[in-house]
Design a protein around this motif. Structure first.
Motif, short mmCIF file in Angstrom:
data_model
loop_
_atom_site.label_atom_id
_atom_site.label_comp_id
_atom_site.label_asym_id
_atom_site.label_seq_id
_atom_site.Cartn_x
_atom_site.Cartn_y
_atom_site.Cartn_z
N GLN A 148 12.37 3.10 0.30
CA GLN A 148 12.45 4.32 -0.51
C GLN A 148 11.14 4.67 -1.21
OE1 GLN A 148 15.27 6.13 -0.38
NE2 GLN A 148 16.27 4.57 0.88
N ALA A 149 10.05 4.00 -0.87
CA ALA A 149 8.75 4.37 -1.44
C ALA A 149 8.27 5.65 -0.77
CB ALA A 149 7.74 3.25 -1.24
N SER A 150 7.34 6.35 -1.42
CA SER A 150 6.82 7.59 -0.82
C SER A 150 5.32 7.72 -1.05
CB SER A 150 7.54 8.81 -1.39
OG SER A 150 7.29 8.97 -2.77
N VAL A 151 4.66 8.33 -0.07
CA VAL A 151 3.22 8.57 -0.14
C VAL A 151 2.98 10.04 0.15
CG1 VAL A 151 0.95 7.93 0.76
CG2 VAL A 151 2.80 6.22 0.70
N VAL A 161 -2.83 -3.00 1.49
CA VAL A 161 -2.25 -2.44 0.26
C VAL A 161 -0.74 -2.66 0.28
CG1 VAL A 161 -1.75 -0.29 -0.98
CG2 VAL A 161 -4.06 -0.74 -0.14
N THR A 162 -0.18 -3.02 -0.87
CA THR A 162 1.27 -3.16 -1.02
C THR A 162 1.79 -2.06 -1.93
OG1 THR A 162 1.24 -5.56 -0.71
CG2 THR A 162 3.13 -4.62 -1.86
N LEU A 163 2.75 -1.29 -1.42
CA LEU A 163 3.45 -0.29 -2.23
C LEU A 163 4.91 -0.70 -2.25
CD1 LEU A 163 3.37 2.42 -3.77
CD2 LEU A 163 3.88 3.55 -1.60
N ALA A 164 5.37 -1.20 -3.39
CA ALA A 164 6.70 -1.79 -3.47
C ALA A 164 7.80 -0.73 -3.44
CB ALA A 164 6.82 -2.64 -4.73
N HIS A 165 9.04 -1.19 -3.31
CA HIS A 165 10.19 -0.33 -3.14
C HIS A 165 10.32 0.72 -4.24
CE1 HIS A 165 12.51 -2.50 -6.31
NE2 HIS A 165 11.78 -3.53 -5.91
N SER A 183 4.51 -4.19 -8.32
CA SER A 183 4.97 -5.58 -8.44
C SER A 183 5.80 -5.71 -9.72
CB SER A 183 3.78 -6.54 -8.49
OG SER A 183 2.85 -6.14 -9.49
N ASP A 184 6.62 -6.76 -9.83
CA ASP A 184 7.45 -6.95 -11.01
C ASP A 184 6.59 -7.16 -12.25
OD1 ASP A 184 9.77 -6.64 -9.65
OD2 ASP A 184 10.57 -8.63 -10.08
N GLY A 185 6.99 -6.52 -13.34
CA GLY A 185 6.31 -6.73 -14.60
C GLY A 185 6.64 -8.10 -15.18
N PHE A 186 5.89 -8.50 -16.18
CA PHE A 186 6.03 -9.83 -16.79
C PHE A 186 7.03 -9.73 -17.93
CE2 PHE A 186 4.51 -13.49 -19.31
CZ PHE A 186 4.45 -14.44 -18.31
#
Length: 343
Positions: A148-151, A161-165, A183-186
Motif C-alpha cells: 500500500q505504499a505509493s510513489v 532504498v526501502t519504502l515501508a508499507h 521504519s518503526d519509530g523508537f
C-alpha cells in the motif's frame, strides 16, 4: 562538447557575447583553480577573487562587478547569480546515463501492485501488494516498496532504498541509496521485566520535490504521521524520529538527529551534526550552526548555535582546567561578597 551559444540558450542564461565568443567550445565544468582550456567555471564568493584572476578556464560565470577580474582569454559570463547558473550548468554535464523505462525480469512485482506508464524497475527490486507507482517513476536495483505504499510521478528511488508499507512519496522526489523511509519509530513502554514495544501505526508522508540523502532514516509515526513537507532537502546519514514534522523548504545537513514529535518550521537551516530533543517546536526561518545541541524550541527566526569550535590543543586544555576550577572560584567569590557586606 558544446558551444557557449548552445549552452547559454539551453539554460536560458542571459549573457551578452560576441559571435566568436559564442562559438567557444566547452567540454566540461571545473573549479576555478583546476580549470583549463575548454572548461567553464564560476565565482560565487569574493574570497576566491584572487583565484579568478589566475584561472585558465575558457569561460567563468561572474557578477558584473567581478567581470573585469577575468584574465585575458577567459570569457566573462555575466549573470545575476553565478551559483544558480552553475547549478543549472552542472546538470548539463552530468555523466549518469538516462534510464530507459524497462522492468527488469528479476524484479518481483505483486500482481495487485499498480504501475503507471514509463516506469523503470531495476534488478531484484520488490514491489508488494497494493503499492502504487505513478507515471515516470524510476525504482533502482534492490529497492523495496511495501504494501500500500505509493510513489508520485517522476520520482526516483536510487538503488537499495526501502519504502515501508503504507508510506507516501510525492512527485519529483529524489531518494538516494540506502535510505529507509517508514521504519518503526523508537517507542517502548517500561514494565517491571523490561520494555514492551509500542506498535507504530502511523505513516511517513513525503511531499513533492523532496531530496533525501544516502543512508538517511525517517521513522513512521507512532499514531499520527511523520511528515516531510514539499521542497525539503535532507542530506546523508540523518535520523528523523517518529511523528516529526519538517516544514517546507527546510534544509537539513549531514548527521543530524531529530527526536520524536519535534516540529521544524518552514525555511529553516540545520547545520551538520546538530541534535534536537523531542517534542520541540522550531520557528520558521531558524538557522542552527553545525553541532548545535537543541534542547528548547525557538519562537522566532534567527541564528542559533552551541558547542565549542576546534582550537589549539594547548589552549583547549587550559580552558578545561579553568572550567574545573569554577566551583572553587565561585566559593571564593561568595566568601569575598560576605566579607564585603560585613565591612
Amino acid at each position: 562538447m558544446v558551444s557557449l551559444k548552445t549552452l547559454t540558450e539551453k539554460l536560458d542564461l542571459k549573457v551578452a557575447l560576441s559571435e566568436s565568443e559564442l562559438a567557444t567550445a566547452i567540454q566540461s565544468l571545473s573549479s576555478l583553480d583546476s580549470a583549463g582550456e575548454g572548461e567553464i567555471s564560476f565565482l560565487s564568493s569574493k574570497k576566491y577573487r584572487r583565484v579568478l584572476s589566475a584561472t585558465k578556464a575558457s569561460a567563468v560565470l561572474v557578477t558584473g562587478e567581478d567581470a573585469e577580474l577575468c584574465p585575458e582569454g577567459c570569457i566573462a559570463l555575466v549573470v545575476d547569480d553565478p551559483y544558480l547558473a552553475f547549478a543549472k550548468i552542472s546538470h548539463y554535464f552530468a555523466t549518469e546515463s538516462k534510464i530507459a523505462p524497462v522492468i527488469h525480469p528479476s524484479a518481483i512485482i505483486d500482481s495487485e501492485a499498480s504501475l503507471g506508464e514509463n516506469v523503470s524497475v531495476g534488478p531484484y527490486a520488490v514491489i508488494e501488494k497494493g503499492a502504487v507507482i505513478a507515471d515516470g517513476v524510476i525504482i533502482g536495483a534492490h529497492c523495496f516498496i511495501g504494501e500500500q505504499a505509493s510513489v508520485g510521478r517522476h520520482s526516483r528511488l536510487h538503488h537499495r532504498v526501502t519504502l515501508a508499507h503504507h508510506c507516501v512519496v510525492g512527485e519529483n522526489c529524489q531518494i538516494f541509496s540506502g535510505a529507509v523511509i517508514g521504519s518503526d519509530g523508537f517507542g517502548y513502554a517500561p514494565t517491571e521485566t523490561g520494555w514492551y514495544p509500542i506498535a507504530q501505526i502511523g505513516r511517513t508522508v513525503i511531499g513533492d520535490r523532496v531530496e533525501i540523502g544516502a543512508n538517511t532514516t525517517i521513522d513512521r509515526g507512532a499514531i499520527d504521521d511523520t511528515v516531510i513537507e514539499s521542497d525539503v532537502i535532507i542530506d546523508n546519514q540523518i535520523m528523523i524520529g517518529h511523528n516529526v514534522k519538517v516544514g517546507s523548504k527546510t534544509v537539513v545537513v549531514a548527521q543530524v538527529g531529530i527526536a520524536g514529535s519535534t516540529e521544524i518550521g518552514k525555511n529553516c537551516t540545520i547545520g551538520g551534526q546538530s541534535g534536537f530533543a523531542g517534542h520541540l517546536k522550531i520557528a520558521d526561518g531558524s538557522f542552527f550552526a553545525g553541532q548545535s545541541m537543541v534542547t528548547k524550541g525557538t519562537t522566532q527566526a534567527g541564528y542559533y548555535a552551541s558547542g565549542i569550535p576546534a582550537q589549539d590543543g594547548n589552549e583547549w586544555r587550559k580552558m578545561v582546567a579553568r572550567i574545573r576550577q569554577l566551583e572553587k572560584m565561585n566559593e571564593r567569590l561568595k566568601a569575598l561578597e560576605e566579607r564585603t557586606k560585613e565591612d
